[in-house]
Design a protein around this motif. Sequence first.
Motif, short mmCIF file in Angstrom:
data_model
loop_
_atom_site.label_atom_id
_atom_site.label_comp_id
_atom_site.label_asym_id
_atom_site.label_seq_id
_atom_site.Cartn_x
_atom_site.Cartn_y
_atom_site.Cartn_z
N ALA A 3 0.84 -1.20 0.00
CA ALA A 3 0.00 0.00 0.00
C ALA A 3 0.87 1.24 0.00
CB ALA A 3 -0.90 0.01 1.23
N THR A 4 0.41 2.26 -0.70
CA THR A 4 1.15 3.52 -0.72
C THR A 4 0.27 4.72 -0.39
OG1 THR A 4 0.72 3.80 -3.08
CG2 THR A 4 2.75 2.67 -2.46
N GLU A 5 -1.05 4.52 -0.42
CA GLU A 5 -1.98 5.64 -0.27
C GLU A 5 -2.67 5.68 1.09
OE1 GLU A 5 -2.12 7.84 -2.82
OE2 GLU A 5 -0.58 6.58 -3.75
N ALA A 6 -2.29 4.81 1.99
CA ALA A 6 -2.99 4.74 3.27
C ALA A 6 -2.88 6.05 4.05
CB ALA A 6 -2.45 3.58 4.10
N GLN A 7 -1.69 6.64 4.06
CA GLN A 7 -1.52 7.89 4.81
C GLN A 7 -2.39 9.00 4.22
OE1 GLN A 7 0.44 7.93 7.67
NE2 GLN A 7 -0.76 9.81 7.98
N LYS A 8 -2.52 8.99 2.89
CA LYS A 8 -3.38 9.98 2.23
C LYS A 8 -4.83 9.82 2.71
CE LYS A 8 -4.85 11.27 -2.47
NZ LYS A 8 -4.61 11.01 -3.91
N ALA A 9 -5.27 8.57 2.81
CA ALA A 9 -6.63 8.32 3.27
C ALA A 9 -6.80 8.72 4.73
CB ALA A 9 -6.98 6.84 3.08
N GLN A 10 -5.79 8.40 5.55
CA GLN A 10 -5.87 8.74 6.97
C GLN A 10 -5.94 10.26 7.15
OE1 GLN A 10 -6.00 6.43 9.56
NE2 GLN A 10 -6.47 8.20 10.84
N ASP A 11 -5.08 10.97 6.43
CA ASP A 11 -5.07 12.44 6.55
C ASP A 11 -6.40 13.03 6.08
OD1 ASP A 11 -2.48 12.23 7.44
OD2 ASP A 11 -1.56 12.77 5.51
N ALA A 12 -6.95 12.47 5.00
CA ALA A 12 -8.21 13.00 4.48
C ALA A 12 -9.35 12.78 5.47
CB ALA A 12 -8.53 12.34 3.14
N TRP A 13 -9.36 11.60 6.08
CA TRP A 13 -10.44 11.34 7.04
C TRP A 13 -10.34 12.29 8.23
CZ3 TRP A 13 -15.00 9.50 6.78
CH2 TRP A 13 -15.72 9.28 7.96
N GLU A 14 -9.12 12.54 8.67
CA GLU A 14 -8.95 13.47 9.80
C GLU A 14 -9.30 14.89 9.38
OE1 GLU A 14 -4.97 12.73 11.18
OE2 GLU A 14 -5.45 10.67 11.82
N LYS A 15 -9.09 15.22 8.12
CA LYS A 15 -9.51 16.53 7.62
C LYS A 15 -11.03 16.65 7.67
CE LYS A 15 -9.39 19.46 3.47
NZ LYS A 15 -8.88 19.59 2.08
N TYR A 16 -11.71 15.59 7.29
CA TYR A 16 -13.18 15.60 7.40
C TYR A 16 -13.61 15.82 8.85
CZ TYR A 16 -17.59 13.43 8.62
OH TYR A 16 -18.80 13.18 9.19
N ASN A 55 -16.10 17.95 1.59
CA ASN A 55 -16.26 17.28 0.29
C ASN A 55 -14.91 16.95 -0.35
OD1 ASN A 55 -19.03 17.28 0.48
ND2 ASN A 55 -19.28 19.21 -0.63
N GLU A 56 -13.95 17.87 -0.20
CA GLU A 56 -12.60 17.57 -0.71
C GLU A 56 -12.02 16.34 -0.02
OE1 GLU A 56 -10.32 21.07 -0.10
OE2 GLU A 56 -11.21 22.19 -1.76
N ALA A 57 -12.26 16.24 1.28
CA ALA A 57 -11.74 15.09 2.04
C ALA A 57 -12.39 13.80 1.56
CB ALA A 57 -11.99 15.29 3.53
N PHE A 58 -13.70 13.83 1.31
CA PHE A 58 -14.39 12.62 0.84
C PHE A 58 -13.80 12.15 -0.50
CE2 PHE A 58 -18.40 14.32 3.11
CZ PHE A 58 -18.01 13.72 4.31
N VAL A 59 -13.61 13.09 -1.41
CA VAL A 59 -13.06 12.71 -2.72
C VAL A 59 -11.64 12.17 -2.57
CG1 VAL A 59 -12.40 13.58 -4.99
CG2 VAL A 59 -14.54 14.34 -3.96
N THR A 60 -10.87 12.75 -1.67
CA THR A 60 -9.51 12.28 -1.46
C THR A 60 -9.48 10.85 -0.93
OG1 THR A 60 -8.75 14.54 -1.05
CG2 THR A 60 -7.33 12.76 -0.29
N VAL A 61 -10.41 10.53 -0.03
CA VAL A 61 -10.50 9.14 0.45
C VAL A 61 -10.80 8.22 -0.71
CG1 VAL A 61 -11.81 7.53 1.88
CG2 VAL A 61 -11.20 9.77 2.80
N GLU A 62 -11.75 8.63 -1.56
CA GLU A 62 -12.08 7.80 -2.74
C GLU A 62 -10.84 7.62 -3.64
OE1 GLU A 62 -14.74 6.20 -3.76
OE2 GLU A 62 -16.47 7.00 -2.70
N GLU A 63 -10.06 8.68 -3.81
CA GLU A 63 -8.86 8.58 -4.64
C GLU A 63 -7.86 7.57 -4.06
OE1 GLU A 63 -8.70 13.20 -6.36
OE2 GLU A 63 -7.38 12.54 -4.72
N ALA A 64 -7.69 7.63 -2.75
CA ALA A 64 -6.73 6.72 -2.11
C ALA A 64 -7.19 5.27 -2.24
CB ALA A 64 -6.56 7.10 -0.63
#
Length: 612
Positions: free
Chosen positions: A39-52, A65-74
């Motif tokens: 995995a390489t995108e887990a930190q991106k997902a974690q950061d996005a969820w905390e942003k939400y 909404n930006e955070a939700f889309v970022t989670v989807e991207e990860a």
Amino acid sequence: MAVAGCGQGNGNGDGNGNGDGNGNGDDPTATEMEGPVLATEAQKAQDAWEKYQNNQAPDQEEARNEAFVTVEEAVRDDMVLLPLYHRLGERFSYDWASVPKRGSLGSHRQQLQNATVDTSSDQKSENVLNLRNAPMSSLDPIQSTDTASGIVIGQMYENLTNYKNGIATQLENQLATEVEVSDDLLTYTFTLEEGVEYHKGGEVTAADFVYAFRRLAESPNSQRANFVLDELGVEHETETVTVTPTAEDGEPSEEERLVPGSLAVEATGEYTLEMTLMSPQPFALDILAYDSFAAIPEGYVGDVEGYDGEVTQDEFSTSVANGCGPFQLNEWVPDDHAQVDRFDNYHGSTAELDSVHWQIISDDNAYWTAINERNLDVFGIPTTFYNPDNVEAEQDDLGRQVGTYGPLENGDTVNYLGVPELTTFYVAWNVPQAPKAVRQAVAYVTDHQQLIDEVFKGRGQPAFSFTPPGMWPTGTDGYNEWVENWPYARNETDRESATQVLNEAGFTSDDPFEITLTTYDSEVFQQFGQITRDKLSGTGVSLNLEKAPFNTLISRGQSGELAFYSLGWIWSWVSPAYGLFGFEPKNTDTSTMPAETNGYYLDWQVGLEDEG
């Protein structure tokens, strides 16, 4: 009930879908394991969820909404979960049965007190609505997470708010008669309906809700504590406790835990309830419609501090129910049947039916036989036996298809309702057990439209995101752009790209990576597996297939014993966060399920930067 479950895709309206992830805390972590990338995108997902979580104010919707889309991207870029389809929920019924049309939140959100059967019909002698259900897990509203259980629980328990007939636009008060919200949007004051009786006697009071919310937050049997503590965000206190390890060579550790009784829910009067949130929650009244927030008599179950309980939690989850809904429990015999009977002292309009009976049927052939023998009044049709050409229907003002279906095998034509649901059915992986290249290869060879047409007979919409298009955070244009940018050969089978990514990771046709896909006991998902197995043949992946009963699949997922599995998610309120919470990598740690984490069975936390 909030619900989740499995994915049959048979349009039977009994829901499925699950929201409990999977993984295995004993598996090697990404940094410990030599070899292919996990995995390489887990930190991106974690950061996005905390942003939400850190942007809950009304004027911070854009950041959320930006955070939700970022989670989807990860999720997409790490391909920890491949969305397959959003279901068209279908319901079929014989003429002697009448049930109000339901909405996109599914049949489990519909109470049946307004359903009727015509006992003057030659086919009906008893005033009982006969339905089919999948295997259930629990009768306890705070413990159940599957749709099958939620369908039954929803007839017996009630909440402060409710989605009438499961229609997403029809949120209404249920046991609350009035709601006041403070100017800072943090304090909610509910006035309760007076004179509401429980099935076993006694009146619903504000103190009961205080107790019910405490159970949800504090009970070790609760599967949805995060809904009250995190999703709803009720104020509470935590304390640091020392945890004694179970492993012989382990060291004591410290954890932050909820202080019992500290939840900011207070009975300010016999019928007045006050609840204070940590930050504004725009979906607060929607979340309170979730079954786990149902009223329960104060002290009825002794699994929170300060209460001995009148029944044990084991009894409460298997054989005893005490709600205030339109039906009361008759009995539940696991894997056989469940029945509820009319509650004559119901506070609303008393049910027309004497009883609702669910026959628990897992086998599609047995289900089809029961339908054609007219032993079920309202039902779905397993996809194996479904013919889309038999539908004649027109669209109503809520986008539902209403008409007829027929003939059945017995020659009957029955009533038809088709509802685009807020659902996503998918396959997902336990990250430590499935290298990223393997996950991406499956995505490359999956032709979503072929899957819808050939396997699911048109009963759904291709899914390229976990969040359904009807609630995509950036609207229709944003969703269309997302689909356009799908990187894994949208609606095509791209064996060349699959082979390339596998070869680069060291997996070849001569030395393939071997993995097993475990599906719910469903023929259609086995068909998906067979198609995928054939497409992957010679690319560098050797795919094995197996089926498991739903409860077994969930248990194995929570234990981190599923490398590759199929499940689904059904939204219980209209918010991307309800569903995306399961992707927070720290919440996918199966070594702490089901007590501490309840994400999807991914073990995606192995990709976090602070994981050792």
